[in-house]
Design a protein around this motif. Structure first.
Motif, PDB file in Angstrom:
ATOM      1  N   GLU A 169       0.843  -1.208   0.000  1.00  0.00           N
ATOM      2  CA  GLU A 169       0.000   0.000   0.000  1.00  0.00           C
ATOM      3  C   GLU A 169       0.875   1.254   0.000  1.00  0.00           C
ATOM      4  N   TRP A 170       1.988   1.203   0.729  1.00  0.00           N
ATOM      5  CA  TRP A 170       2.919   2.344   0.727  1.00  0.00           C
ATOM      6  C   TRP A 170       3.468   2.571  -0.683  1.00  0.00           C
ATOM      7  N   CYS A 171       3.834   1.459  -1.355  1.00  0.00           N
ATOM      8  CA  CYS A 171       4.378   1.588  -2.726  1.00  0.00           C
ATOM      9  C   CYS A 171       3.351   2.250  -3.640  1.00  0.00           C
ATOM     10  N   LYS A 172       2.088   1.875  -3.489  1.00  0.00           N
ATOM     11  CA  LYS A 172       1.039   2.467  -4.336  1.00  0.00           C
ATOM     12  C   LYS A 172       0.896   3.958  -4.039  1.00  0.00           C
ATOM     13  N   ARG A 173       0.981   4.281  -2.760  1.00  0.00           N
ATOM     14  CA  ARG A 173       0.840   5.692  -2.370  1.00  0.00           C
ATOM     15  C   ARG A 173       2.002   6.507  -2.928  1.00  0.00           C
ATOM     16  N   SER A 174       3.177   5.911  -2.896  1.00  0.00           N
ATOM     17  CA  SER A 174       4.352   6.603  -3.401  1.00  0.00           C
ATOM     18  C   SER A 174       4.242   6.788  -4.929  1.00  0.00           C
ATOM     19  N   GLU A 175       3.702   5.781  -5.607  1.00  0.00           N
ATOM     20  CA  GLU A 175       3.536   5.871  -7.071  1.00  0.00           C
ATOM     21  C   GLU A 175       2.573   7.002  -7.447  1.00  0.00           C
ATOM     22  N   CYS A 176       1.630   7.318  -6.544  1.00  0.00           N
ATOM     23  CA  CYS A 176       0.704   8.437  -6.816  1.00  0.00           C
ATOM     24  C   CYS A 176       1.478   9.748  -6.991  1.00  0.00           C
ATOM     25  N   THR A 177       2.647   9.853  -6.379  1.00  0.00           N
ATOM     26  CA  THR A 177       3.458  11.068  -6.536  1.00  0.00           C
ATOM     27  C   THR A 177       3.933  11.189  -7.983  1.00  0.00           C
ATOM     28  N   ASP A 178       4.317  10.059  -8.575  1.00  0.00           N
ATOM     29  CA  ASP A 178       4.767  10.101  -9.972  1.00  0.00           C
ATOM     30  C   ASP A 178       3.600  10.361 -10.912  1.00  0.00           C
ATOM     31  N   GLU A 179       2.427   9.831 -10.551  1.00  0.00           N
ATOM     32  CA  GLU A 179       1.286   9.954 -11.462  1.00  0.00           C
ATOM     33  C   GLU A 179       0.444  11.194 -11.149  1.00  0.00           C
ATOM     34  N   ALA A 180       0.719  11.904 -10.102  1.00  0.00           N
ATOM     35  CA  ALA A 180      -0.063  13.087  -9.680  1.00  0.00           C
ATOM     36  C   ALA A 180      -1.534  12.743  -9.491  1.00  0.00           C
ATOM     37  N   SER A 181      -1.816  11.530  -9.033  1.00  0.00           N
ATOM     38  CA  SER A 181      -3.221  11.123  -8.913  1.00  0.00           C
ATOM     39  C   SER A 181      -3.627  11.012  -7.451  1.00  0.00           C
ATOM     40  N   SER A 182      -4.957  11.063  -7.227  1.00  0.00           N
ATOM     41  CA  SER A 182      -5.477  10.852  -5.879  1.00  0.00           C
ATOM     42  C   SER A 182      -5.283   9.402  -5.493  1.00  0.00           C
ATOM     43  N   SER A 183      -5.388   8.527  -6.483  1.00  0.00           N
ATOM     44  CA  SER A 183      -5.288   7.101  -6.243  1.00  0.00           C
ATOM     45  C   SER A 183      -4.904   6.432  -7.559  1.00  0.00           C
ATOM     46  N   LEU A 184      -4.287   5.248  -7.489  1.00  0.00           N
ATOM     47  CA  LEU A 184      -3.911   4.561  -8.731  1.00  0.00           C
ATOM     48  C   LEU A 184      -5.139   3.962  -9.425  1.00  0.00           C
ATOM     49  N   TYR A 185      -6.307   4.010  -8.747  1.00  0.00           N
ATOM     50  CA  TYR A 185      -7.536   3.531  -9.405  1.00  0.00           C
ATOM     51  C   TYR A 185      -8.042   4.554 -10.416  1.00  0.00           C
ATOM     52  N   GLU A 186      -7.398   5.720 -10.451  1.00  0.00           N
ATOM     53  CA  GLU A 186      -7.766   6.766 -11.433  1.00  0.00           C
ATOM     54  C   GLU A 186      -6.837   6.756 -12.640  1.00  0.00           C
ATOM     55  N   VAL A 187      -5.826   5.855 -12.623  1.00  0.00           N
ATOM     56  CA  VAL A 187      -4.792   5.887 -13.661  1.00  0.00           C
ATOM     57  C   VAL A 187      -4.908   4.633 -14.531  1.00  0.00           C
ATOM     58  N   SER A 188      -4.767   4.799 -15.847  1.00  0.00           N
ATOM     59  CA  SER A 188      -4.849   3.645 -16.742  1.00  0.00           C
ATOM     60  C   SER A 188      -3.604   2.778 -16.608  1.00  0.00           C
ATOM     61  N   ALA A 189      -3.776   1.440 -16.603  1.00  0.00           N
ATOM     62  CA  ALA A 189      -2.617   0.542 -16.541  1.00  0.00           C
ATOM     63  C   ALA A 189      -1.917   0.471 -17.891  1.00  0.00           C
ATOM     64  N   VAL A 190      -2.692   0.361 -18.974  1.00  0.00           N
ATOM     65  CA  VAL A 190      -2.045   0.119 -20.279  1.00  0.00           C
ATOM     66  C   VAL A 190      -1.440   1.371 -20.912  1.00  0.00           C
ATOM     67  N   GLN A 191      -1.907   2.534 -20.520  1.00  0.00           N
ATOM     68  CA  GLN A 191      -1.415   3.752 -21.183  1.00  0.00           C
ATOM     69  C   GLN A 191      -0.015   4.161 -20.725  1.00  0.00           C
ATOM     70  N   LEU A 192       0.434   3.584 -19.602  1.00  0.00           N
ATOM     71  CA  LEU A 192       1.740   4.007 -19.082  1.00  0.00           C
ATOM     72  C   LEU A 192       2.884   3.668 -20.032  1.00  0.00           C
ATOM     73  N   CYS A 193       2.648   2.653 -20.896  1.00  0.00           N
ATOM     74  CA  CYS A 193       3.733   2.235 -21.789  1.00  0.00           C
ATOM     75  C   CYS A 193       4.074   3.323 -22.811  1.00  0.00           C
ATOM     76  N   HIS A 194       3.227   4.340 -22.928  1.00  0.00           N
ATOM     77  CA  HIS A 194       3.533   5.411 -23.886  1.00  0.00           C
ATOM     78  C   HIS A 194       4.491   6.446 -23.308  1.00  0.00           C
ATOM     79  N   TYR A 195       4.753   6.326 -22.015  1.00  0.00           N
ATOM     80  CA  TYR A 195       5.722   7.242 -21.399  1.00  0.00           C
ATOM     81  C   TYR A 195       7.114   6.859 -21.898  1.00  0.00           C
ATOM     82  N   VAL A 196       7.827   7.800 -22.491  1.00  0.00           N
ATOM     83  CA  VAL A 196       9.156   7.487 -23.024  1.00  0.00           C
ATOM     84  C   VAL A 196      10.220   7.925 -22.010  1.00  0.00           C
ATOM     85  N   ALA A 197      10.898   6.943 -21.426  1.00  0.00           N
ATOM     86  CA  ALA A 197      11.975   7.268 -20.479  1.00  0.00           C
ATOM     87  C   ALA A 197      13.261   7.472 -21.282  1.00  0.00           C
TER      88      ALA A 197
END
Ligand SMILES: Cc1cc2nc3c(=O)[nH]c(=O)nc-3n(C[C@H](O)[C@H](O)[C@H](O)COP(=O)(O)OP(=O)(O)OC[C@H]3O[C@@H](n4cnc5c(N)ncnc54)[C@H](O)[C@@H]3O)c2cc1C
Length: 459
Positions: A169-197
Motif C-alpha cells: 500500500e505504501w508503494c502504491k501511495r508513493s507511485e501516486c506522486t509520480d502519477e499526480a493522482s489521488s489514487s492509482l484507481y484513477e490511472v490507466s494501466a495500459v497507457q503508461l507504456c507510452h511514457y518514453v523514459a
C-alpha cells in the motif's frame, strides 16, 4: 511569404515551454515576440525559492529526468548548471561516508527490516516496469493501474503477510506522486507504456542556482521587454478576417490590454484549460481539443518543507517513510471513504508518503502528498500542517522531534493559473491521441488546405 522578421507572435505563459518557444523563434530570426505571463514571476511550475538561507528549495520541478535527447538536460549541461554527482539516485541528501537510505516505520513505531522492504519494493517495481514497457497481459487492458497491481499482488507470496500488504500500500501511495493522482484507481494501466523514459540518469539535479538557473538562461536569450508579467490573458480571438484586421489573432488581457498577432502559442497548464478553456477562445476550440482537455487527468502533487533547528535523524537516513496499518491506498478503504463523502478529510495526512532529506539542507525534511488530500491540505494553515507532521514523525519513529522552526508548503491546486501539478492518463483514455489533439495547431478557417496555423499549443 511574409519574412519571419515581420511576423508577430504572442506566447501565452512564461514557463519553460513558453520561454523555450520564444527563445527558439528568436534564434530562427523572428523579432516581434511578446510573452504574456499571468503571475508576477516567470517560471510557472518551476519555482525556486530561498526561504531557509542561501541554498535553494524547489517548490515545483526538482530533477531533470533523462539525458539523451532531453533539451533541458542539454541546455543545463551547456551552461554548466548541473550538479556533478547527480544522476541515477533520488537521494536528496548525501552525508559523507555512509550510504543513505530510507527508513520505513510502521504505525506501531517498529522500524521495518530492510530486506522485507526491499523484497516488496522490488516486486512492486517489477509490476510497474511491466506496465511501463507494454508487457501487460491483454486481460489488464481496461483496468486501472491500482486494479492491475492489486490483482497481481494478491497472487504473490508477499501478500500472505500483513507487513507485505502494508508495504505494498505504501508503494502504491508513493507511485501516486509520480502519477499526480489521488489514487492509482484513477490511472490507466495500459497507457503508461507510452511514457518514453530517456536514456541516462533519471534524477539529474541542478547546481546552486536550482531550476531557476534554466529559466534565467532562457530569459537572458530574449531581448528586454519580451516577457511581460502580471498580464493574465482573458480571451484569444483567433480567426479574425477582413480588412479591419491586419492580424488574424487578438489576445486580450484581463486588464483590457490587447495584443494583435499573426500567431499565438498557448502554453498554459492543462489545469487552467480545464477550468477556463471553454470561455477563453473565440471561436470555441474544436471538439477534439475540448475533449482532450476534459479527458486527460491533471492531478495535484504538493511538497511540505519542515526546517528544524537540529537534525534528529541518523546520518545514514535518506528519508522517513510512513507505513500505515490500513489505507489510504487500499481499494476498500479508498472506495468506502469516497462513498462517505468527506470522511477522508479527517485523515488527509495519511496520504503523506513520508519525509525525505533535502540536498544542501541538513536540518530540513520534505514531505510529499498528492491528490484530493493535497488539495485539502492547501486549505489548512501552515502551522497546523507542521504540527500534524511532527505528530506523525514522533508517533512513527519514537524519536524526540522538536517543533519545526519553519514550515513551507506548495499550493499548486490553489494557484489560479495552474490548478494542479501534472498530467496522468485515466482508464479508458487514449492518452497519445488526446495529447496529440491538445498539441495540434489550429488552422484559420479560411486557410483550410494551407499550412497557415495561427494557434499553437504546447501540451
Ligand atoms: C510539485 C511539482 C514537482 C515537479 N517535479 C518535476 C521534476 O522533478 N521534473 C520534471 O521534469 N518536472 C517536474 N514537474 C513538472 C514541471 O514543473 C512542468 O512539467 C513544467 O514546469 C511545465 O512547464 P510549462 O511551461 O509547460 O508550464 P508552466 O510552468 O505551468 O507554465 C505555464 C505558464 O502559463 C501561465 N498562465 C496560465 N494561465 C495564463 C493566462 N491566462 N495568461 C497568461 N499566462 C498564463 C502560468 O502562470 C505559467 O507560468 C513538477 C511539477 C510540480 C508542480
Amino acid at each position: 511569404m511574409i519574412p519571419s522578421s515581420s511576423v508577430k507572435v504572442v506566447v501565452v505563459g512564461a514557463g519553460l515551454a513558453g520561454l523555450s518557444a520564444a527563445s527558439t523563434l528568436m534564434k530562427a530570426g523572428f523579432q516581434h515576440i511578446q510573452v504574456l505571463e499571468a503571475m508576477s514571476r516567470p517560471g510557472g511550475r518551476v519555482h525556486t525559492t530561498r526561504p531557509f538561507g542561501q541554498d535553494v528549495i524547489e517548490l515545483g520541478a526538482n530533477w531533470i529526468h533523462g539525458q539523451e535527447g532531453n533539451p533541458l538536460f542539454q541546455l543545463a549541461q551547456e551552461q554548466g548548471l548541473l550538479l556533478e554527482e547527480s544522476g541515477s539516485a533520488k537521494t536528496m541528501c548525501l552525508p559523507g561516508s555512509v550510504t543513505p537510505r530510507d527508513y520505513f516505520f510502521e504505525e506501531s513505531g517498529r522500524k521495518l527490516p530492510m530486506d522485507q522492504v526491499d523484497q516488496v519494493c522490488a516486486f512492486f517495481s517489477k509490476l510497474t516496469s511491466r506496465a511501463f514497457s507494454s508487457e501487460l497481459d491483454p486481460k489488464h487492458s481496461t483496468q486501472s493501474l491500482g486494479g492491475y497491481l492489486d490483482q497481481e499482488f494478491a497472487q504473490s507470496l508477499q501478500a500472505t503477510s500483513k507487513v507485505g500488504q502494508r508495504l505494498f500500500e505504501w508503494c502504491k501511495r508513493s507511485e501516486c506522486t509520480d502519477e499526480a493522482s489521488s489514487s492509482l484507481y484513477e490511472v490507466s494501466a495500459v497507457q503508461l507504456c507510452h511514457y518514453v523514459a530517456l536514456e541516462g540518469g533519471f534524477f539529474n539535479s541542478l547546481g546552486p542556482g536550482g531550476y531557476q538557473a534554466l529559466v534565467d538562461t532562457l530569459l537572458d536569450s530574449l531581448p528586454p521587454g519580451t516577457v511581460l508579467c502580471d498580464r493574465p490573458v482573458r480571451s484569444i480571438r483567433w480567426a479574425l478576417e477582413g480588412e479591419s484586421h491586419a492580424h488574424p489573432v487578438s489576445v486580450l488581457c484581463q486588464a483590457g490590454q490587447c495584443f494583435t498577432a499573426d500567431h499565438v502559442i498557448v502554453t498554459v497548464p492543462l489545469g487552467f484549460l480545464k477550468e477556463n478553456g471553454a470561455a477563453m477562445f473565440e471561436p470555441a476550440l474544436p471538439t477534439s481539443k475540448a475533449s482532450a482537455i476534459e479527458r486527460l487527468g491533471f492531478g495535484t502533487v504538493d511538497k511540505i518543507y519542515l526546517r528544524f533547528e537540529k537534525r534528529f535523524w541518523p546520518d545514514d537516513c535518506a528519508g522517513i517513510q510512513l507505513v500505515w496499518d490500513a489505507g489510504p491506498e487500499d481499494e476498500k478503504v479508498y472506495q468506502h471513504s469516497q462513498s462517505e463523502g468527506g470522511a477522508w478529510r479527517d485523515t488527509w495526512y495519511k496520504k503523506i508518503c513520508g519525509f525525505d532529506t533535502v540536498a544542501r539542507h541538513p536540518t530540513v525534511l520534505c514531505g510529499w502528498i498528492t491528490g484530493r488530500e493535497a488539495q485539502h491540505m492547501e486549505t489548512l494553515d501552515e502551522r497546523m500542517v507542521g504540527e500534524v507532521c511532527v505528530r506523525l514523525l514522533r508517533s512513527f519513529t519514537g524519536w524526540s522531534v522538536e517543533e519545526p522552526a519553519q514550515v513551507l508548503m506548495s499550493k499548486w491546486w490553489s494557484e489560479p493559473f495552474v490548478r494542479g501539478s501534472y498530467t496522468y492518463p485515466p482508464p479508458g483514455v487514449d492518452a497519445v491521441r488526446e495529447h496529440n489533439a491538445l498539441a495540434a495547431p489550429l488552422p484559420q478557417p479560411s486557410d483550410a488546405g494551407h499550412s497557415q496555423e495561427k494557434v499553437h499549443f504546447f501540451a
